[in-house]
Design a protein around this motif. Structure first.
Motif, PDB file in Angstrom:
ATOM      1  N   PHE A  53      10.465   6.570   1.681  1.00  0.00           N
ATOM      2  CA  PHE A  53      11.173   7.831   1.923  1.00  0.00           C
ATOM      3  C   PHE A  53      10.217   9.015   1.781  1.00  0.00           C
ATOM      4  N   PHE A  56       7.946   9.204   4.755  1.00  0.00           N
ATOM      5  CA  PHE A  56       8.626   9.772   5.933  1.00  0.00           C
ATOM      6  C   PHE A  56       8.680  11.289   5.851  1.00  0.00           C
ATOM      7  N   PRO A  99       1.563   7.559  11.806  1.00  0.00           N
ATOM      8  CA  PRO A  99       2.642   6.655  11.380  1.00  0.00           C
ATOM      9  C   PRO A  99       2.103   5.367  10.733  1.00  0.00           C
ATOM     10  N   PHE A 100       0.951   4.882  11.228  1.00  0.00           N
ATOM     11  CA  PHE A 100       0.332   3.730  10.555  1.00  0.00           C
ATOM     12  C   PHE A 100      -0.138   4.113   9.160  1.00  0.00           C
ATOM     13  N   ASN A 103       2.749   4.443   6.751  1.00  0.00           N
ATOM     14  CA  ASN A 103       3.347   3.189   6.320  1.00  0.00           C
ATOM     15  C   ASN A 103       2.398   2.418   5.401  1.00  0.00           C
ATOM     16  N   ALA A 104       1.097   2.520   5.677  1.00  0.00           N
ATOM     17  CA  ALA A 104       0.114   1.843   4.826  1.00  0.00           C
ATOM     18  C   ALA A 104       0.151   2.411   3.407  1.00  0.00           C
ATOM     19  N   THR A 107       3.336   1.260   1.480  1.00  0.00           N
ATOM     20  CA  THR A 107       3.605  -0.140   1.148  1.00  0.00           C
ATOM     21  C   THR A 107       2.485  -0.794   0.372  1.00  0.00           C
ATOM     22  N   ARG A 108       1.294  -0.202   0.374  1.00  0.00           N
ATOM     23  CA  ARG A 108       0.177  -0.861  -0.314  1.00  0.00           C
ATOM     24  C   ARG A 108       0.458  -0.955  -1.808  1.00  0.00           C
ATOM     25  N   GLU A 109       0.061  -2.093  -2.378  1.00  0.00           N
ATOM     26  CA  GLU A 109       0.287  -2.300  -3.805  1.00  0.00           C
ATOM     27  C   GLU A 109      -0.966  -2.001  -4.636  1.00  0.00           C
ATOM     28  N   SER A 110      -2.121  -1.940  -3.974  1.00  0.00           N
ATOM     29  CA  SER A 110      -3.343  -1.588  -4.695  1.00  0.00           C
ATOM     30  C   SER A 110      -3.245  -0.123  -5.109  1.00  0.00           C
ATOM     31  N   ASP A 112      -6.124   1.839  -5.647  1.00  0.00           N
ATOM     32  CA  ASP A 112      -7.476   2.414  -5.649  1.00  0.00           C
ATOM     33  C   ASP A 112      -7.607   3.622  -4.736  1.00  0.00           C
ATOM     34  N   SER A 114      -7.730   3.837  -1.546  1.00  0.00           N
ATOM     35  CA  SER A 114      -8.482   3.729  -0.295  1.00  0.00           C
ATOM     36  C   SER A 114      -7.597   4.040   0.909  1.00  0.00           C
ATOM     37  N   PHE A 115      -6.294   3.729   0.816  1.00  0.00           N
ATOM     38  CA  PHE A 115      -5.402   4.057   1.930  1.00  0.00           C
ATOM     39  C   PHE A 115      -5.081   5.552   1.957  1.00  0.00           C
ATOM     40  N   ALA A 118      -7.779   6.897   3.801  1.00  0.00           N
ATOM     41  CA  ALA A 118      -7.629   6.689   5.245  1.00  0.00           C
ATOM     42  C   ALA A 118      -6.653   7.704   5.832  1.00  0.00           C
TER      43      ALA A 118
ATOM     44  N   VAL B  31       1.475  -0.460  12.631  1.00  0.00           N
ATOM     45  CA  VAL B  31       2.533  -0.068  11.688  1.00  0.00           C
ATOM     46  C   VAL B  31       3.169  -1.318  11.080  1.00  0.00           C
ATOM     47  N   ALA B  34       0.911  -2.932   8.615  1.00  0.00           N
ATOM     48  CA  ALA B  34       0.854  -2.163   7.367  1.00  0.00           C
ATOM     49  C   ALA B  34       1.927  -2.627   6.386  1.00  0.00           C
ATOM     50  N   ILE B  37       0.449  -5.284   3.836  1.00  0.00           N
ATOM     51  CA  ILE B  37      -0.849  -4.999   3.215  1.00  0.00           C
ATOM     52  C   ILE B  37      -0.981  -5.687   1.865  1.00  0.00           C
ATOM     53  N   GLY B  38       0.137  -5.697   1.100  1.00  0.00           N
ATOM     54  CA  GLY B  38       0.068  -6.281  -0.235  1.00  0.00           C
ATOM     55  C   GLY B  38      -0.947  -5.541  -1.079  1.00  0.00           C
ATOM     56  N   PHE B  42      -8.275  -0.861   1.690  1.00  0.00           N
ATOM     57  CA  PHE B  42      -8.361  -0.510   3.100  1.00  0.00           C
ATOM     58  C   PHE B  42      -9.478  -1.281   3.788  1.00  0.00           C
TER      59      PHE B  42
END
Lengths: 205, 205, 205, 205
Positions: A53, A56, A99-100, A103-104, A107-110, A112, A114-115, A118, B31, B34, B37-38, B42
């Motif tokens: 959310f 978005f 949009p990528f 979403n990255a 949802t990423r669980e790391s 660090d 890095s996303f 990005a 998307v 993504a 990703i878990g 990146f």
């Protein structure tokens, strides 16, 4: 090569349609998640997917903000050149990439960052493309409506770049703040004012 | 049958909107990825999906390039005919097919180049449709603005077709080069210049 | 209530954008399938999913055809009314429904033709909506450009309806022919000519 | 800051494109479901997914209705301001959110009405954004065409808000009625008439 006003309108309409689609497909990850709601209540679902959310809302605001900047610059344009078309194409590619990136990040669980980097890197591409557009217009003032050269102000894009670099640094140093660094984008006008005060020559360059 | 300027504008706007959507949904496979990703960083995610990133960038450039060609041709158009509408529809169908071809090339594990051939085949359809548009406009010069017939140059589409056939051959002979053959599309202007030097009658036909 | 030319342009542009998106998302099921190609060659993949390719091509042509009809009718329109706006909205809803109907027909494993009926039923809604638009324009000729009332020809929509009912009957009697019945849509002009010969009053009604 | 008529057209076109995409992606959940039809007949499939069909039809009508309201207000607009742009952006964000809300309502298995509340809440945001647009236009009448201030009527948005609050209450008290409460949106004109009769000063405010 023929260049008509309809040709410029097409460039602008094509850009607007692309941005409109990019800003709308931001909702698709949530639409997909809605397929797996099961017997959760809205509160549970929201808590479990708060990152989506936030991504978005924040990315909608980011793309909206970039569109407003694009809109303001093209208010001054009356013609186009191949250079302008392709700088605009780079600008569009970075918008479509958001949009990528959104979403990255959500949802990423790391943890660090890095996303986040990005994501911010994508915004840096958007802003660099706008800087190229600014510089193209200053180099080819025939593309502008009369008397508009002074209104094309590269310091705006430069100040956004500065704000984004600060955001990237913050995201790296304090990953826990999540996507809030992105709000710095909206602080860019303040940076612009500071820049213009410090380096008045940018504006007059 | 009534034909107004708004009718032509609609044809052009409809085409622009369709291309804008096709170029934007290129990001949808990323998307989706993504969402899985878990806990990858990146760098790991990028390395694992480099094909999808390359497909996005390359196909964005390809569709952008085709749009620029379409844009240039329609700068000279002032009216439409049923033949033009349906040739344009074929052109659009091939553009809309590219996001599939791009995702297929980036995810296929086979190395026989058959999906590269499908991708290049799609671009050959796009270019053939543009050639039909060129020829329609030369056959019905009333559709063009005054004095524009000479500017409609089928050798451009023919040179793109030659470049694409070379690309197809390369993809078949050297499958290891991946999607780089597509860059030949951007070499088409060189082919066009060579063609015009060799067969000057094409231009004057 | 204020009604400007821009208001009509918006109605038309909104319709074009919606149709452009519907025609483009036809490719999404194939984009998804591309994610599961694995080590298939293109030939194997094509053979395994030929229904999806046919559904894409046929439905692209169907939506293109409906758009051309819409385009031709609105060439004659110079103003709008609430009735026209909502009849157009019904037309749009049926167009937007077609990507679902197309994917359903191409993936269903049952052979009873009920999904073909749903597909044809959707096209019947599209055509009925166009018939309502025709009749609205004849009832409110002030919405048309001068002298255009005679060019609004409900027999066109009626002949499409007849062709679709024949298609539905064929799909029911000969389910094995798959989506080919849809090509009858393109035979509608022949039906229209026959209808006009048989019932000349329709045209002059 | 330069503001041209093309600038306003862009704002309107961008809004129309965004709404067109939002209204079209309403079909995507059904397109996805079509991928899992297996050997069901249409009747079985429809019965198993009736909620998704209802959500599509109802939300299509809802977005169509909001678009018609937006269209009517902008018939009176001839210029824009930053405040108008950002109120419009909020309006767009809520429209883009509706495909998620629709899919959530149609797939959730819980019966506590919390997702209905989220859906109605989204519509309340849309309507509040329209109210902000109304108030912005009344505060900056220079943005309107001559003599149009009187035609900007905040009571319309207020009556929609009242209808939506009633809908929310009904959804809470009688969850079994499903999405039918949404039809109250179309009863808003009646509420508006009642409001204007009761509180005539709203209209003249």
């Amino acid at each position: 090569m023929a260049r008509t006003e309809r040709g410029l309108d097409r460039l602008v309409n094509f850009s607007d349609a692309t941005v409109a689609i990019a800003i709308t497909i931001l909702i698709l990850p949530l639409v997909d998640l809605a397929g797996d709601i099961g017997d959760q209540h809205f509160g549970e679902f929201f808590a479990a997917n708060v990152g989506s959310f936030v991504a978005f809302v924040v990315t909608f605001a980011v793309i909206g903000r970039f569109w407003v900047i694009h809109h303001r610059v093209f208010e001054l344009v009356r013609d186009y050149s191949p250079g302008l078309v392709w700088a605009n194409m780079l600008w569009l590619a970075s918008i479509v990439f958001l949009p990528f990136a959104a979403n990255a990040v959500s949802t990423r669980e790391s943890v660090d960052g890095s996303f986040d980097a990005a994501y911010i890197g994508t915004m840096i591409v958007t802003t660099t493309a706008m800087l190229i557009i600014d510089l193209t217009l200053r180099r080819e003032p025939a593309l502008l409506v009369d008397g508009a050269v002074g209104a094309i102000d590269p310091s705006r894009s430069i100040s956004v770049l500065v704000a984004l670099l600060v955001a990237g640094l913050l995201a790296f140093l304090v990953p826990a703040i999540g996507m809030l660094w992105v709000l710095l984008l909206f602080a860019a006008p303040l940076v612009a004012r500071a820049l213009r005060a410090l380096v008045p020559s940018i504006h007059r360059a």
